[in-house]
Design a protein around this motif. Structure first.
Motif, PDB file in Angstrom:
ATOM      1  N   LEU A 172       0.820  -1.218   0.000  1.00  0.00           N
ATOM      2  CA  LEU A 172       0.000   0.000   0.000  1.00  0.00           C
ATOM      3  C   LEU A 172       0.852   1.267   0.000  1.00  0.00           C
ATOM      4  CD1 LEU A 172      -2.802  -1.083   2.503  1.00  0.00           C
ATOM      5  CD2 LEU A 172      -2.999  -0.830   0.013  1.00  0.00           C
ATOM      6  N   GLU A 173       2.033   1.191   0.606  1.00  0.00           N
ATOM      7  CA  GLU A 173       2.941   2.347   0.656  1.00  0.00           C
ATOM      8  C   GLU A 173       3.739   2.529  -0.628  1.00  0.00           C
ATOM      9  OE1 GLU A 173       5.252   1.364   4.112  1.00  0.00           O
ATOM     10  OE2 GLU A 173       3.790   2.270   5.488  1.00  0.00           O
ATOM     11  N   GLY A 174       3.584   1.618  -1.587  1.00  0.00           N
ATOM     12  CA  GLY A 174       4.297   1.740  -2.861  1.00  0.00           C
ATOM     13  C   GLY A 174       5.752   1.316  -2.793  1.00  0.00           C
ATOM     14  N   ARG A 175       6.099   0.458  -1.846  1.00  0.00           N
ATOM     15  CA  ARG A 175       7.488   0.030  -1.659  1.00  0.00           C
ATOM     16  C   ARG A 175       7.824  -1.255  -2.414  1.00  0.00           C
ATOM     17  NH1 ARG A 175       7.897  -0.246   4.673  1.00  0.00           N
ATOM     18  NH2 ARG A 175       9.945  -1.077   4.150  1.00  0.00           N
ATOM     19  N   VAL A 176       6.813  -1.835  -3.098  1.00  0.00           N
ATOM     20  CA  VAL A 176       7.001  -3.112  -3.787  1.00  0.00           C
ATOM     21  C   VAL A 176       6.869  -2.904  -5.295  1.00  0.00           C
ATOM     22  CG1 VAL A 176       6.107  -5.468  -4.039  1.00  0.00           C
ATOM     23  CG2 VAL A 176       6.084  -4.347  -1.795  1.00  0.00           C
ATOM     24  N   ARG A 177       7.799  -3.507  -6.034  1.00  0.00           N
ATOM     25  CA  ARG A 177       7.782  -3.431  -7.501  1.00  0.00           C
ATOM     26  C   ARG A 177       7.808  -4.843  -8.076  1.00  0.00           C
ATOM     27  NH1 ARG A 177       9.457   1.545  -9.917  1.00  0.00           N
ATOM     28  NH2 ARG A 177       9.772   3.119  -8.308  1.00  0.00           N
ATOM     29  N   ASP A 200       8.684  -6.418 -11.757  1.00  0.00           N
ATOM     30  CA  ASP A 200       9.311  -6.067 -13.035  1.00  0.00           C
ATOM     31  C   ASP A 200       9.443  -4.553 -13.192  1.00  0.00           C
ATOM     32  OD1 ASP A 200       9.830  -8.635 -13.800  1.00  0.00           O
ATOM     33  OD2 ASP A 200       8.173  -8.795 -15.212  1.00  0.00           O
ATOM     34  N   GLY A 201       9.829  -3.881 -12.116  1.00  0.00           N
ATOM     35  CA  GLY A 201      10.096  -2.448 -12.153  1.00  0.00           C
ATOM     36  C   GLY A 201       8.890  -1.554 -11.989  1.00  0.00           C
ATOM     37  N   LYS A 202       7.699  -2.119 -11.950  1.00  0.00           N
ATOM     38  CA  LYS A 202       6.476  -1.318 -11.817  1.00  0.00           C
ATOM     39  C   LYS A 202       5.946  -1.407 -10.390  1.00  0.00           C
ATOM     40  CE  LYS A 202       5.176  -2.023 -16.601  1.00  0.00           C
ATOM     41  NZ  LYS A 202       4.206  -2.600 -17.527  1.00  0.00           N
ATOM     42  N   VAL A 203       5.617  -0.255  -9.806  1.00  0.00           N
ATOM     43  CA  VAL A 203       5.081  -0.215  -8.446  1.00  0.00           C
ATOM     44  C   VAL A 203       3.720  -0.896  -8.423  1.00  0.00           C
ATOM     45  CG1 VAL A 203       4.266   1.297  -6.591  1.00  0.00           C
ATOM     46  CG2 VAL A 203       6.327   1.894  -7.872  1.00  0.00           C
ATOM     47  N   VAL A 204       3.526  -1.753  -7.428  1.00  0.00           N
ATOM     48  CA  VAL A 204       2.245  -2.440  -7.231  1.00  0.00           C
ATOM     49  C   VAL A 204       1.668  -1.940  -5.915  1.00  0.00           C
ATOM     50  CG1 VAL A 204       1.120  -4.656  -6.863  1.00  0.00           C
ATOM     51  CG2 VAL A 204       3.013  -4.474  -8.482  1.00  0.00           C
ATOM     52  N   THR A 236      10.499 -10.369 -11.618  1.00  0.00           N
ATOM     53  CA  THR A 236      11.451  -9.838 -10.649  1.00  0.00           C
ATOM     54  C   THR A 236      10.670  -9.006  -9.643  1.00  0.00           C
ATOM     55  OG1 THR A 236      13.195  -9.742 -12.298  1.00  0.00           O
ATOM     56  CG2 THR A 236      13.498  -8.410 -10.323  1.00  0.00           C
ATOM     57  N   ILE A 237      10.723  -9.401  -8.395  1.00  0.00           N
ATOM     58  CA  ILE A 237      10.000  -8.713  -7.326  1.00  0.00           C
ATOM     59  C   ILE A 237      11.028  -8.050  -6.429  1.00  0.00           C
ATOM     60  CG2 ILE A 237       8.418  -8.990  -5.381  1.00  0.00           C
ATOM     61  CD1 ILE A 237       7.530 -11.659  -6.804  1.00  0.00           C
ATOM     62  N   SER A 238      10.806  -6.757  -6.129  1.00  0.00           N
ATOM     63  CA  SER A 238      11.732  -6.058  -5.239  1.00  0.00           C
ATOM     64  C   SER A 238      10.956  -5.283  -4.185  1.00  0.00           C
ATOM     65  CB  SER A 238      12.645  -5.120  -6.024  1.00  0.00           C
ATOM     66  OG  SER A 238      11.897  -4.135  -6.684  1.00  0.00           O
ATOM     67  N   GLY A 243      13.651  -1.446  -3.373  1.00  0.00           N
ATOM     68  CA  GLY A 243      14.746  -1.471  -4.336  1.00  0.00           C
ATOM     69  C   GLY A 243      15.633  -2.699  -4.287  1.00  0.00           C
ATOM     70  N   ARG A 244      15.370  -3.617  -3.369  1.00  0.00           N
ATOM     71  CA  ARG A 244      16.181  -4.834  -3.246  1.00  0.00           C
ATOM     72  C   ARG A 244      15.387  -6.037  -3.753  1.00  0.00           C
ATOM     73  NH1 ARG A 244      17.514  -3.561   2.856  1.00  0.00           N
ATOM     74  NH2 ARG A 244      15.337  -3.104   2.605  1.00  0.00           N
ATOM     75  N   PRO A 245      15.943  -6.791  -4.690  1.00  0.00           N
ATOM     76  CA  PRO A 245      15.224  -7.963  -5.209  1.00  0.00           C
ATOM     77  C   PRO A 245      15.086  -9.062  -4.161  1.00  0.00           C
ATOM     78  CG  PRO A 245      17.399  -7.791  -6.199  1.00  0.00           C
ATOM     79  CD  PRO A 245      17.220  -6.582  -5.341  1.00  0.00           C
ATOM     80  N   LEU A 246      13.961  -9.768  -4.214  1.00  0.00           N
ATOM     81  CA  LEU A 246      13.752 -10.899  -3.313  1.00  0.00           C
ATOM     82  C   LEU A 246      14.674 -12.033  -3.714  1.00  0.00           C
ATOM     83  CD1 LEU A 246       9.877 -11.156  -2.904  1.00  0.00           C
ATOM     84  CD2 LEU A 246      11.505  -9.844  -1.581  1.00  0.00           C
ATOM     85  N   LYS A 247      15.118 -12.790  -2.724  1.00  0.00           N
ATOM     86  CA  LYS A 247      16.031 -13.903  -2.967  1.00  0.00           C
ATOM     87  C   LYS A 247      15.309 -15.238  -3.046  1.00  0.00           C
ATOM     88  CE  LYS A 247      19.855 -11.592  -0.728  1.00  0.00           C
ATOM     89  NZ  LYS A 247      20.770 -11.584   0.407  1.00  0.00           N
TER      90      LYS A 247
END
Length: 114
Positions: free
Chosen positions: A26-31, A33-37, A50-52, A55-59
């Motif tokens: 909800l805060e816009g901190r998740v992307r 493929d580069g798009k905010v969800v 790719t989920i981040s 700005g850090r990709p999930l492992k």
């Protein structure tokens, strides 16, 4: 791999609980493929996107480690306490993995926790 809700994927990666992951979305901190969800319930295939977070990709999904703990009296059977009381996690400072206490024992009770 099938599609799963984004908050579940974030939780399984050990970033945050599902509720905290919902707040991050909800805060816009998740992307994805580069798009905010910002929509809760968004489903994605973690193997295909790719989920981040911040700005850090999930492992990927965190590895599970199981611990047995003989809880002494005076510790809460929870991960954190908003009143600053001692929790069972205070007994495990060397453990780097995320710990989820399983089992509930009163503050003044001792016994085995998983």
């Amino acid at each position: 791999m099938a599609e799963e809700r984004l908050q579940k994927i974030i939780s399984q990666a050990g970033i945050a609980s599902r509720r905290a992951a919902e707040k991050m979305i909800l805060e816009g901190r998740v992307r994805v493929d580069g798009k905010v969800v910002r929509e809760l319930g968004t489903k994605v295939n973690p193997a295909a996107y790719t989920i981040s977070v911040d700005g850090r990709p999930l492992k990927g999904e965190e590895q599970h480690v199981y611990l047995l703990l003989n809880k002494p009296k005076g510790y809460l059977s929870t991960a954190k306490d908003d009143r600053g009381r001692c929790t069972v996690l205070d007994l495990l400072p060397e453990v780097k993995e995320r710990v989820y206490p399983v089992g509930r024992l009163d503050n003044n009770t001792e016994g085995l926790l998983l």
